[in-house]
Design a protein around this motif. Structure first.
Motif, PDB file in Angstrom:
ATOM      1  N   ARG A 186      13.585  -8.015  -6.240  1.00  0.00           N
ATOM      2  CA  ARG A 186      13.703  -7.281  -4.860  1.00  0.00           C
ATOM      3  C   ARG A 186      13.806  -8.239  -3.666  1.00  0.00           C
ATOM      4  O   ARG A 186      14.184  -7.948  -2.640  1.00  0.00           O
ATOM      5  CB  ARG A 186      12.251  -6.357  -4.397  1.00  0.00           C
ATOM      6  CG  ARG A 186      12.406  -4.972  -5.220  1.00  0.00           C
ATOM      7  CD  ARG A 186      11.097  -4.398  -5.128  1.00  0.00           C
ATOM      8  NE  ARG A 186      11.043  -3.283  -5.697  1.00  0.00           N
ATOM      9  CZ  ARG A 186      10.056  -2.395  -5.991  1.00  0.00           C
ATOM     10  NH1 ARG A 186       8.687  -2.848  -5.614  1.00  0.00           N
ATOM     11  NH2 ARG A 186       9.844  -1.246  -6.547  1.00  0.00           N
ATOM     12  N   PRO A 213       5.320  -7.616  -6.911  1.00  0.00           N
ATOM     13  CA  PRO A 213       5.228  -7.372  -8.205  1.00  0.00           C
ATOM     14  C   PRO A 213       5.408  -8.330  -9.560  1.00  0.00           C
ATOM     15  O   PRO A 213       4.676  -8.419 -10.448  1.00  0.00           O
ATOM     16  CB  PRO A 213       6.696  -6.437  -8.399  1.00  0.00           C
ATOM     17  CG  PRO A 213       6.657  -6.003  -6.884  1.00  0.00           C
ATOM     18  CD  PRO A 213       6.247  -7.145  -6.150  1.00  0.00           C
ATOM     19  N   GLN A 215      -2.019  -1.646 -13.620  1.00  0.00           N
ATOM     20  CA  GLN A 215      -1.191  -0.278 -13.634  1.00  0.00           C
ATOM     21  C   GLN A 215      -1.695   0.348 -12.225  1.00  0.00           C
ATOM     22  O   GLN A 215      -0.707   0.728 -11.505  1.00  0.00           O
ATOM     23  CB  GLN A 215      -1.533   0.617 -14.607  1.00  0.00           C
ATOM     24  CG  GLN A 215      -0.898   0.234 -16.055  1.00  0.00           C
ATOM     25  CD  GLN A 215      -1.023   0.870 -17.148  1.00  0.00           C
ATOM     26  OE1 GLN A 215      -1.968   1.796 -17.134  1.00  0.00           O
ATOM     27  NE2 GLN A 215      -0.372   0.764 -18.315  1.00  0.00           N
ATOM     28  N   GLN A 238       0.086  -1.821  -9.435  1.00  0.00           N
ATOM     29  CA  GLN A 238       1.625  -1.493  -9.683  1.00  0.00           C
ATOM     30  C   GLN A 238       1.825  -0.273  -8.863  1.00  0.00           C
ATOM     31  O   GLN A 238       2.715  -0.257  -8.197  1.00  0.00           O
ATOM     32  CB  GLN A 238       1.867  -1.809 -10.941  1.00  0.00           C
ATOM     33  CG  GLN A 238       3.408  -1.856 -11.179  1.00  0.00           C
ATOM     34  CD  GLN A 238       3.731  -2.124 -12.721  1.00  0.00           C
ATOM     35  OE1 GLN A 238       3.488  -1.433 -13.346  1.00  0.00           O
ATOM     36  NE2 GLN A 238       4.945  -2.993 -12.777  1.00  0.00           N
ATOM     37  N   ARG A 239       1.292   0.935  -9.285  1.00  0.00           N
ATOM     38  CA  ARG A 239       1.208   1.996  -8.513  1.00  0.00           C
ATOM     39  C   ARG A 239       1.261   1.923  -7.085  1.00  0.00           C
ATOM     40  O   ARG A 239       1.795   2.653  -6.192  1.00  0.00           O
ATOM     41  CB  ARG A 239       0.575   3.345  -9.312  1.00  0.00           C
ATOM     42  CG  ARG A 239       1.147   3.377 -10.797  1.00  0.00           C
ATOM     43  CD  ARG A 239       0.602   4.961 -11.132  1.00  0.00           C
ATOM     44  NE  ARG A 239      -0.768   4.757 -11.257  1.00  0.00           N
ATOM     45  CZ  ARG A 239      -1.374   4.698 -12.520  1.00  0.00           C
ATOM     46  NH1 ARG A 239      -0.633   4.618 -13.594  1.00  0.00           N
ATOM     47  NH2 ARG A 239      -2.716   4.540 -12.635  1.00  0.00           N
ATOM     48  N   GLU A 279       4.202   0.318  -5.661  1.00  0.00           N
ATOM     49  CA  GLU A 279       5.057   1.332  -5.600  1.00  0.00           C
ATOM     50  C   GLU A 279       5.319   2.439  -4.556  1.00  0.00           C
ATOM     51  O   GLU A 279       6.244   2.735  -3.797  1.00  0.00           O
ATOM     52  CB  GLU A 279       5.514   2.063  -6.963  1.00  0.00           C
ATOM     53  CG  GLU A 279       5.730   1.085  -8.097  1.00  0.00           C
ATOM     54  CD  GLU A 279       7.369   0.456  -7.657  1.00  0.00           C
ATOM     55  OE1 GLU A 279       8.105   1.013  -7.359  1.00  0.00           O
ATOM     56  OE2 GLU A 279       7.544  -0.516  -8.443  1.00  0.00           O
ATOM     57  N   ARG A 280       3.922   2.823  -4.432  1.00  0.00           N
ATOM     58  CA  ARG A 280       3.850   3.924  -3.284  1.00  0.00           C
ATOM     59  C   ARG A 280       4.235   3.259  -1.939  1.00  0.00           C
ATOM     60  O   ARG A 280       4.414   3.863  -0.749  1.00  0.00           O
ATOM     61  CB  ARG A 280       2.439   4.393  -3.207  1.00  0.00           C
ATOM     62  CG  ARG A 280       2.218   5.396  -4.528  1.00  0.00           C
ATOM     63  CD  ARG A 280       1.052   6.333  -4.181  1.00  0.00           C
ATOM     64  NE  ARG A 280      -0.197   5.472  -3.935  1.00  0.00           N
ATOM     65  CZ  ARG A 280      -1.117   5.046  -4.769  1.00  0.00           C
ATOM     66  NH1 ARG A 280      -0.689   5.243  -6.077  1.00  0.00           N
ATOM     67  NH2 ARG A 280      -2.115   4.196  -4.645  1.00  0.00           N
ATOM     68  N   ARG A 281       3.686   2.001  -1.624  1.00  0.00           N
ATOM     69  CA  ARG A 281       3.967   1.400  -0.386  1.00  0.00           C
ATOM     70  C   ARG A 281       5.377   1.073  -0.386  1.00  0.00           C
ATOM     71  O   ARG A 281       5.916   1.263   1.010  1.00  0.00           O
ATOM     72  CB  ARG A 281       3.128  -0.144  -0.591  1.00  0.00           C
ATOM     73  CG  ARG A 281       3.149  -0.769   0.817  1.00  0.00           C
ATOM     74  CD  ARG A 281       2.403  -2.062   1.012  1.00  0.00           C
ATOM     75  NE  ARG A 281       2.852  -2.911   1.995  1.00  0.00           N
ATOM     76  CZ  ARG A 281       2.248  -3.907   2.005  1.00  0.00           C
ATOM     77  NH1 ARG A 281       1.290  -4.538   1.547  1.00  0.00           N
ATOM     78  NH2 ARG A 281       2.136  -4.524   3.526  1.00  0.00           N
ATOM     79  N   PHE A 282       6.001   0.750  -1.323  1.00  0.00           N
ATOM     80  CA  PHE A 282       7.677   0.544  -1.058  1.00  0.00           C
ATOM     81  C   PHE A 282       8.282   1.707  -0.803  1.00  0.00           C
ATOM     82  O   PHE A 282       9.219   1.814   0.054  1.00  0.00           O
ATOM     83  CB  PHE A 282       7.999  -0.284  -2.423  1.00  0.00           C
ATOM     84  CG  PHE A 282       7.820  -1.268  -2.337  1.00  0.00           C
ATOM     85  CD1 PHE A 282       8.100  -2.619  -1.438  1.00  0.00           C
ATOM     86  CD2 PHE A 282       7.080  -2.211  -3.316  1.00  0.00           C
ATOM     87  CE1 PHE A 282       7.712  -3.967  -1.248  1.00  0.00           C
ATOM     88  CE2 PHE A 282       6.784  -3.618  -3.414  1.00  0.00           C
ATOM     89  CZ  PHE A 282       7.178  -4.452  -2.266  1.00  0.00           C
ATOM     90  N   THR A 283       8.095   2.886  -1.657  1.00  0.00           N
ATOM     91  CA  THR A 283       8.815   4.135  -1.321  1.00  0.00           C
ATOM     92  C   THR A 283       8.371   4.881  -0.364  1.00  0.00           C
ATOM     93  O   THR A 283       8.892   6.048  -0.033  1.00  0.00           O
ATOM     94  CB  THR A 283       8.591   4.899  -2.853  1.00  0.00           C
ATOM     95  OG1 THR A 283       7.385   5.075  -3.207  1.00  0.00           O
ATOM     96  CG2 THR A 283       9.298   3.920  -3.908  1.00  0.00           C
ATOM     97  N   SER A 299      -2.191   8.703  -7.179  1.00  0.00           N
ATOM     98  CA  SER A 299      -1.149   8.621  -8.123  1.00  0.00           C
ATOM     99  C   SER A 299      -1.616   9.654  -9.340  1.00  0.00           C
ATOM    100  O   SER A 299      -2.924   9.776  -9.691  1.00  0.00           O
ATOM    101  CB  SER A 299      -1.473   6.956  -8.618  1.00  0.00           C
ATOM    102  OG  SER A 299      -2.680   6.901  -8.933  1.00  0.00           O
TER     103      SER A 299
END
Length: 327
Positions: free
Chosen positions: A212, A242, A309, A312-313, A316-320, A326
């Protein structure tokens, strides 16, 4: 008239004659078997079967055997009582020595992971961003230590960190110290050697997770008035997290299961789960206790993977921009 005329858009009567060769929808042809399309599910299962069988015989069955051995009870002289009991688990968990071993194992894993990430991150970031024609050569040099056995590198560190090793001799020759520094046969030496041994793994894991990171984002942040520290803190670090998490997981797991470096550099004074399992199984011939310690090590691996995990989730929530728990 014998027939009826329908306007465009009107419903056709059920008993209206159909053109020759036309069949109602859903009606199968009377002649021949219906054509069957490809079945990718069966093909995927056939392709996965060899790997699944290999995992079954090389991983699942030995794991089941270890768990079954942990439920037995040890007897004097290395004998084993075949039973199904949690007595060996209670014996191990009730012994303070084994709790100390677990604590030293976690301490070693955390120290090695932290120092490895600190040293490997700048190198991985440089290799990921550089456009030099020497990039391939630099990548090869970064992973070149993997071509040498960990045993050979550990013996090399024993020669460097020992009381008569390169470090102490150099410092004494420069009159910086009066006596040798305790760099071997303790946790300090194990951490130093382990960090060097696992750095190539961390570099490769970080580079693979830096997908990224785009130079345009850094230039855009700089054009908006952010200095280099702000760009590193607000842009580079979030985008590379990540890869950092993947490297942390890999290094932590490797350091938890490492045997050669704690045994040789530790000099029998650093007790971790890997060395304790070996001693119980080979020296003491206490296979049930060794199996229990192996199960505890697997539990530690499972806890680490669950934490990875979750982190990591969360990233992902922060980026999206998603919110909520989760699933």
């Amino acid at each position: 008239m014998s027939g009826s005329v329908t306007a465009p858009g009107d419903a056709v009567p059920v008993d209206a004659p159909r053109p020759s060769g036309e069949r109602p929808s859903g009606e199968r042809p009377t002649g021949g078997r219906p054509a069957r399309g490809p079945r990718p599910g069966r093909t995927a299962l056939l392709l996965l079967a060899p790997g699944a069988l290999a995992l079954l015989f090389t991983y699942a069955m030995p794991l089941v055997w270890v768990v079954r051995m942990a439920l037995n009870e040890p007897l004097d002289g290395g004998a084993i009582r075949q039973t199904v009991s949690f007595g060996t688990f209670a014996e191990v968990l009730g012994d303070g020595h084994y709790w100390k071993v677990i604590g030293q194992t976690l301490q070693l894993g955390l120290l090695v992971t932290v120092f490895t990430l600190i040293l490997a991150y700048p190198l991985a970031l440089f290799l990921a961003r550089t456009t030099s024609r020497w990039r391939s050569l630099l990548m090869a040099l970064a992973v070149a230590p993997l071509l040498i056995s960990a045993v050979a590198r550990t013996f090399g560190w024993m020669a460097i960190l020992g009381n008569q090793g390169l470090v102490n001799k150099t410092l004494q020759g420069l009159a910086l110290i009066d006596g040798p520094l305790p760099l071997a046969n303790n946790m300090t030496g194990v951490v130093i050697a382990s960090v060097e041994i696992y750095m190539p793994f961390a570099i490769l894991a970080m580079i693979s997770g830096f997908g990224r990171l785009e130079p345009e984002l850094e230039r855009a942040a700089a054009s908006l008035g952010a200095n280099r520290l702000a760009v590193l803190r607000r842009v580079v670090l979030p985008l590379t997290l990540p890869g950092v998490l993947t490297a942390a997981l890999l290094v932590f797991v490797l350091s938890l299961s490492g045997y050669v470096t704690p045994r040789l550099i530790g000099g029998g004074r650093v007790f971790v789960l890997a060395t304790e399992i070996y001693d119980e199984a080979i020296t003491s011939l206490n296979w049930p206790v060794a199996a229990v310690l192996s199960v505890l090590l697997l539990v530690l691996f499972g806890v680490v993977i669950v934490l990875y995990q979750r982190a990591q989730r969360a990233l992902e929530r922060r980026f999206t921009g998603e919110k909520g728990a989760s699933r």
